[in-house]
Scaffold this active site. Sequence first.
Site: not given
Ligand code: IMP
Length: 205
Positions: A187, A157, A154-155, A70-71, A13, A10-11
């Site tokens: 994070r 946010d 991203f995501g 992982d988040s 992240k 994930n670029k």
């Molecule tokens: P992972 O790559 O499986 O850990 O997916 C993490 C997903 O959680 C991301 O694609 C986002 O959708 C969401 N996510 C995790 N951290 C954040 C953040 O800091 N802001 C927004 N979305 C987040």
Amino acid sequence: MATLWIGTNNKKKRAELERMLAPLGLELRTPDQLLVPFDPIEDQPDFAGNARVKACLLARLANGYALADDSGLCVDALHGRPGVLSARYGGPGLDDRGRLLRLLEELRPVPLGQRTAHFRCSLCVCAPDGRTLAAIEERCEGTLLTAPTGDGGFGYDPIFVPLEFAGDPAKTFAQLDAATKDRLSHRGKALRALAAALPRLVQDR
Ligand code: IMP
């Protein structure tokens, strides 16, 4: 200079991790610098397990030290969903925006006072032989708006308001500058908890 591989595809992240790791003076490398694909199978029931899967796989593939994240977003009204499935919420074919809109739709009946949620971030550091050297998990508490606001991040946010910015007007992560997000985010907290130990864990090879 010691090298640390960053275990995420994930670029956005990755950019957050890289900017927070920059002061440590490590040489940072990413999976696209490998000669083989980095396709971890994220089949663990929790963030810590998936972070370990990613860090361990990358450390072995790169024969180096690896840090993985992982988040995800855990929504109280949805009993913690989407949680570990945050990146895949709504099924294949949706992008970040599509997932966010899908979540807003599911949350439509939930009144403002009950739209509490938290982001969680698990970090894991593995040695070249796949051994876990360190693991940490942190969270960031907040609430979810009813419509996306802000262009940054991203995501999820654009709908997440951290507790510290819940005033009037509220500010989402997508409206905050990078330094402020890093100071408050799941994070940022997790990385700061690891930062002091990292240069000692990651040796020159
Ligand atoms: P992972 O790559 O499986 O850990 O997916 C993490 C997903 O959680 C991301 O694609 C986002 O959708 C969401 N996510 C995790 N951290 C954040 C953040 O800091 N802001 C927004 N979305 C987040």
